[in-house]
Design an enzyme around this catalytic site. Structure first.
Site, PDB file in Angstrom:
ATOM      1  CB  THR A   8      -0.837   0.143   0.859  1.00 44.74           C
ATOM      2  OG1 THR A   8      -1.685   0.739   1.091  1.00 44.74           O
ATOM      3  CG2 THR A   8      -0.029  -0.014   2.669  1.00 44.74           C
ATOM      4  CE  LYS A  13      -6.409   1.442   2.178  1.00 44.67           C
ATOM      5  NZ  LYS A  13      -6.061   1.199   0.588  1.00 44.67           N
ATOM      6  CG  ASP A  69      -8.904  -1.200  -3.781  1.00 43.15           C
ATOM      7  OD1 ASP A  69      -8.065  -0.362  -3.691  1.00 43.15           O
ATOM      8  OD2 ASP A  69     -10.367  -1.074  -3.899  1.00 43.15           O
ATOM      9  CG  PHE A 149      -7.789   8.064   6.928  1.00 43.88           C
ATOM     10  CD1 PHE A 149      -7.888   6.423   8.101  1.00 43.88           C
ATOM     11  CD2 PHE A 149      -8.273   7.336   5.324  1.00 43.88           C
ATOM     12  CE1 PHE A 149      -7.678   5.430   6.993  1.00 43.88           C
ATOM     13  CE2 PHE A 149      -8.351   5.802   5.232  1.00 43.88           C
ATOM     14  CZ  PHE A 149      -8.070   4.983   5.635  1.00 43.88           C
TER      15      PHE A 149
HETATM   16  P1  ITT Z   1      -3.266   2.097  -1.436  1.00 45.02           P
HETATM   17  O1  ITT Z   1      -1.901   2.469  -1.767  1.00 45.02           O
HETATM   18  O2  ITT Z   1      -2.834   0.778  -0.844  1.00 45.02           O
HETATM   19  O3  ITT Z   1      -4.411   1.446  -3.189  1.00 45.02           O
HETATM   20  P2  ITT Z   1      -5.451   4.089  -1.575  1.00 45.02           P
HETATM   21  O4  ITT Z   1      -5.854   5.528  -0.543  1.00 45.02           O
HETATM   22  O5  ITT Z   1      -5.587   4.749  -2.681  1.00 45.02           O
HETATM   23  O6  ITT Z   1      -3.975   3.054  -1.113  1.00 45.02           O
HETATM   24  P3  ITT Z   1      -7.991   2.949  -1.807  1.00 45.02           P
HETATM   25  O7  ITT Z   1      -7.915   2.870  -3.476  1.00 45.02           O
HETATM   26  O8  ITT Z   1      -7.915   1.009  -0.913  1.00 45.02           O
HETATM   27  O9  ITT Z   1      -7.183   3.558  -0.950  1.00 45.02           O
HETATM   28  O10 ITT Z   1      -9.441   3.472  -1.291  1.00 45.02           O
HETATM   29  C1  ITT Z   1      -9.745   4.108  -0.427  1.00 45.02           C
HETATM   30  C2  ITT Z   1     -10.092   4.675   0.158  1.00 45.02           C
HETATM   31  O11 ITT Z   1     -11.600   4.613   0.820  1.00 45.02           O
HETATM   32  C3  ITT Z   1      -9.453   6.339   0.601  1.00 45.02           C
HETATM   33  O12 ITT Z   1      -8.510   6.772   0.187  1.00 45.02           O
HETATM   34  C4  ITT Z   1     -10.420   6.412   0.930  1.00 45.02           C
HETATM   35  O13 ITT Z   1     -10.687   7.597   1.187  1.00 45.02           O
HETATM   36  C5  ITT Z   1     -12.149   5.629   2.014  1.00 45.02           C
HETATM   37  N1  ITT Z   1     -11.422   4.940   2.962  1.00 45.02           N
HETATM   38  C6  ITT Z   1     -10.750   3.361   3.426  1.00 45.02           C
HETATM   39  N2  ITT Z   1     -11.237   2.986   4.159  1.00 45.02           N
HETATM   40  C7  ITT Z   1     -11.836   4.395   4.885  1.00 45.02           C
HETATM   41  C8  ITT Z   1     -11.389   4.233   6.379  1.00 45.02           C
HETATM   42  O14 ITT Z   1     -11.273   3.716   7.361  1.00 45.02           O
HETATM   43  N3  ITT Z   1     -12.093   5.104   7.001  1.00 45.02           N
HETATM   44  C9  ITT Z   1     -12.255   6.549   6.085  1.00 45.02           C
HETATM   45  N4  ITT Z   1     -12.338   6.527   4.777  1.00 45.02           N
HETATM   46  C10 ITT Z   1     -11.852   5.074   3.915  1.00 45.02           C
END
Ligand code: ITT
Length: 193
Positions: A8, A13, A69, A149
């Protein structure tokens, strides 16, 4: 302690999952395998993207790893923003803009039901496994709290009176969609040891 690469680019995360698996596994970031490129995330489902990220690392680096994801699925928006949660309001991945867009899309709508979904894809010794976590809740009319976040300040989990943004990290990490998926991952890994 056994080491696993977590594929990631999202430091939030990493922090959450590191603390959930602390003492059992050493979770290493992409920097530990010198992976600095953007990992493609082009599928149109959350599970598809989770698998795509793990498959990319296996193909290019050949190591055991897991990816995650996640997204927010809103009932009245037919599951949007879903797989597009990170860039709902644009490619900048700006959480505040994403929240504002959700609030404006939901203006005047009575159905505030929503859920966070996480899918973890684990590649271990030649096999791929997936683990899912879902938490139901409601989208508030305005932000509450500054913790967490992404969409945390507008998500009120069912059965609680604090949003994810108002909870401290330990509370959120006990009940969240990610926590549910990580527990399944953990049970699986512990049975393997
Ligand atoms: P990766 O590098 O792991 O892909 P990313 O931030 O691009 O990181 P995702 O594609 O999984 O992550 O997008 C998830 C989005 O969903 C994240 O940016 C938040 O906007 C939302 N999200 C996921 N989990 C969340 C949480 O626990 N609380 C609030 N928003 C969350």
């Amino acid at each position: 302690m056994k080491e696993i690469i977590f594929a990631t680019a999202n430091p939030n995360k990493i922090r959450e999952i590191k603390s959930m698996l602390a003492g059992r596994y050493t979770i290493l970031g992409l920097d530990s395998i010198n992976c600095t490129e953007d990992i493609p995330e082009t599928r149109d489902t959350i599970i598809g993207n989770a698998l795509q990220k793990a498959e990319y690392i296996v193909e290019h680096y050949g190591v055991n790893c897991f990816s995650e994801d996640s997204g927010l699925e809103i009932d009245a928006l037919e599951g949007a923003p879903g797989v597009y949660s990170a860039r709902y309001a644009g490619p900048e991945k700006n959480s505040d803009a994403n929240i504002s867009l959700v609030l404006s899309e939901l203006k005047g709508k009575n159905d505030r039901g929503a859920q966070f979904r996480t899918v973890i894809a684990l590649y271990l010794d030649g096999q791929m496994h997936t683990f899912e976590g879902i938490i139901r809740g409601k989208i508030l009319n305005q932000r509450r709290g500054t913790g967490g976040f992404g969409y945390d300040p507008i998500f009120l989990p069912d059965g609680y009176d604090q949003t994810f943004g108002e909870m401290n990290a330990d509370q959120k990490n006990l009940i969240s969609h990610r926590a549910i998926a990580v527990r399944k991952l953990q049970d699986f890994l512990v049975n393997k040891l």
